[in-house]
Scaffold this motif. Structure first.
Motif, mmCIF file in Angstrom:
data_model
loop_
_atom_site.group_PDB
_atom_site.id
_atom_site.type_symbol
_atom_site.label_atom_id
_atom_site.label_comp_id
_atom_site.label_asym_id
_atom_site.label_seq_id
_atom_site.Cartn_x
_atom_site.Cartn_y
_atom_site.Cartn_z
ATOM 1 N N LEU A 25 -0.528 -19.459 -11.298
ATOM 2 C CA LEU A 25 -0.750 -18.975 -12.659
ATOM 3 C C LEU A 25 -2.233 -18.849 -12.956
ATOM 4 O O LEU A 25 -2.677 -17.902 -13.624
ATOM 5 C CB LEU A 25 -0.081 -19.921 -13.666
ATOM 6 N N PHE A 26 -3.034 -19.789 -12.464
ATOM 7 C CA PHE A 26 -4.478 -19.734 -12.682
ATOM 8 C C PHE A 26 -5.074 -18.462 -12.086
ATOM 9 O O PHE A 26 -5.892 -17.784 -12.716
ATOM 10 C CB PHE A 26 -5.132 -20.970 -12.056
ATOM 11 N N ASN A 40 -7.129 -12.803 -13.017
ATOM 12 C CA ASN A 40 -7.038 -11.363 -12.770
ATOM 13 C C ASN A 40 -6.111 -10.682 -13.774
ATOM 14 O O ASN A 40 -5.512 -9.649 -13.468
ATOM 15 C CB ASN A 40 -6.535 -11.113 -11.347
ATOM 16 N N LYS A 41 -5.983 -11.258 -14.976
ATOM 17 C CA LYS A 41 -5.012 -10.744 -15.948
ATOM 18 C C LYS A 41 -5.249 -9.263 -16.241
ATOM 19 O O LYS A 41 -6.389 -8.786 -16.281
ATOM 20 C CB LYS A 41 -5.077 -11.563 -17.244
ATOM 21 N N ASN A 42 -4.133 -8.570 -16.398
ATOM 22 C CA ASN A 42 -4.119 -7.126 -16.650
ATOM 23 C C ASN A 42 -4.686 -6.315 -15.482
ATOM 24 O O ASN A 42 -4.993 -5.134 -15.631
ATOM 25 C CB ASN A 42 -4.849 -6.780 -17.954
ATOM 26 N N ILE A 85 4.103 -11.406 -22.957
ATOM 27 C CA ILE A 85 3.645 -11.782 -21.618
ATOM 28 C C ILE A 85 4.652 -11.300 -20.586
ATOM 29 O O ILE A 85 5.869 -11.467 -20.761
ATOM 30 C CB ILE A 85 3.489 -13.311 -21.491
ATOM 31 N N SER A 86 4.155 -10.742 -19.511
ATOM 32 C CA SER A 86 5.034 -10.385 -18.395
ATOM 33 C C SER A 86 4.258 -10.456 -17.090
ATOM 34 O O SER A 86 3.037 -10.286 -17.064
ATOM 35 C CB SER A 86 5.624 -8.980 -18.569
ATOM 36 N N ILE A 87 4.973 -10.750 -16.020
ATOM 37 C CA ILE A 87 4.399 -10.691 -14.674
ATOM 38 C C ILE A 87 5.098 -9.544 -13.963
ATOM 39 O O ILE A 87 6.290 -9.619 -13.662
ATOM 40 C CB ILE A 87 4.593 -12.013 -13.902
ATOM 41 N N VAL A 88 4.357 -8.484 -13.727
ATOM 42 C CA VAL A 88 4.920 -7.243 -13.188
ATOM 43 C C VAL A 88 4.720 -7.187 -11.681
ATOM 44 O O VAL A 88 3.628 -7.496 -11.176
ATOM 45 C CB VAL A 88 4.243 -6.018 -13.850
ATOM 46 N N TYR A 103 1.034 -8.495 -7.778
ATOM 47 C CA TYR A 103 1.558 -8.828 -9.103
ATOM 48 C C TYR A 103 0.457 -8.674 -10.157
ATOM 49 O O TYR A 103 -0.729 -8.840 -9.878
ATOM 50 C CB TYR A 103 2.076 -10.265 -9.137
ATOM 51 N N LYS A 104 0.906 -8.375 -11.387
ATOM 52 C CA LYS A 104 -0.037 -8.253 -12.498
ATOM 53 C C LYS A 104 0.479 -9.081 -13.669
ATOM 54 O O LYS A 104 1.634 -8.937 -14.090
ATOM 55 C CB LYS A 104 -0.161 -6.795 -12.933
ATOM 56 N N LEU A 105 -0.379 -9.979 -14.186
ATOM 57 C CA LEU A 105 -0.082 -10.732 -15.398
ATOM 58 C C LEU A 105 -0.543 -9.912 -16.594
ATOM 59 O O LEU A 105 -1.739 -9.622 -16.723
ATOM 60 C CB LEU A 105 -0.764 -12.089 -15.394
ATOM 61 N N ILE A 106 0.384 -9.525 -17.449
ATOM 62 C CA ILE A 106 0.050 -8.766 -18.648
ATOM 63 C C ILE A 106 0.152 -9.698 -19.837
ATOM 64 O O ILE A 106 1.192 -10.307 -20.082
ATOM 65 C CB ILE A 106 0.990 -7.557 -18.815
#
Length: 225
Positions: free
Chosen positions: A162-163, A168-170, A211-214, A221-224
């Motif tokens: 998660l960290f 690298n969010k978005n 919040i979503s993990i795509v 993967y992308k954390l939005i």
């Protein structure tokens, strides 16, 4: 400079002594244990910085030792040494709190690299700040995820994954790179393990619909948020 305390549990005397002596030349203070019970007691007595556990040991196997340690300590890094490489065994090792595994036979140099990587990550964890992910508060050093009045404890690997998603969010987090960084290898078994952890994180973040993990097919993967 003080040496880094390390517990090595290996029931093959010749292999254990070779690994012990090799690590000691790299400034580690190594205690060699020949069974699981001794490894657990040594951990309790010495409070080492890192633990290297053979899976198949007398009196108490490595997985059981790790479970007992995780009842007491969520953060100390654990590496499994194992002849097992089936997907279920690898996933079990990570799900009970292991941080890495190395299949036998292995090179001493590779073990040292993996030990140093985990120690660096452990230091990174201790220095991290509390992070805000949507409506969640993520206390990385404590491996805790909070949503309003509720609180969830994360495993060591969940917290690190998660960290890195947050850092690298978005943006797309490269699957191969994060596998090599957190699992040590981007092989099929580790890929399956990471997919399991991504699913767990999605469930733990479900209270905030923003919040979503795509899954970006073929890349990562992308954390939005």
């Amino acid at each position: 400079m003080s040496k880094i305390k390390l517990v090595l549990a290996e029931d093959e005397p010749a292999l254990g002594q070779i690994v012990k002596e090799s690590l000691e030349t790299r400034d580690f203070d190594v205690t060699l244990c020949i069974d699981g019970q001794q490894a657990l007691q040594t951990y309790i007595d010495d409070q080492p910085a890192i633990i290297v556990l053979d899976v198949m040991m007398p009196k108490m196997d490595g997985f059981t030792v790790a479970k007992e340690i995780r009842k007491l300590d969520d953060t100390v890094p654990i590496i499994f040494l194992t002849a097992k490489s089936q997907t279920a065994d690898v996933v079990e090792g990570f799900s009970i709190g292991g941080n890495d595994y190395l299949k036998k036979p292995f090179s001493i140099e590779e073990l040292i690299v993996r030990i140093n990587n985990l120690l660096n990550r452990s230091l990174e964890q201790k220095n991290a700040d509390t992070l805000k992910i949507g409506e969640y508060i993520f206390e990385f050093p404590k491996q805790v995820l909070r949503f309003r009045e509720s609180e969830q404890n994360l495993t060591h690997r969940e917290a690190h994954l998660l960290f890195h998603l947050y850092k690298n969010k978005n943006q797309v987090l490269d699957r191969s790179l994060i596998l090599k960084k957190l699992w040590g290898d981007d092989d099929f078994f580790n890929g399956r393990s990471m997919d399991v952890f991504i699913t767990k994180l999605r469930k733990k973040l479900k209270e905030d619909p923003a919040i979503s993990i795509v899954n970006v097919r073929g890349y990562g993967y992308k954390l939005i948020c």
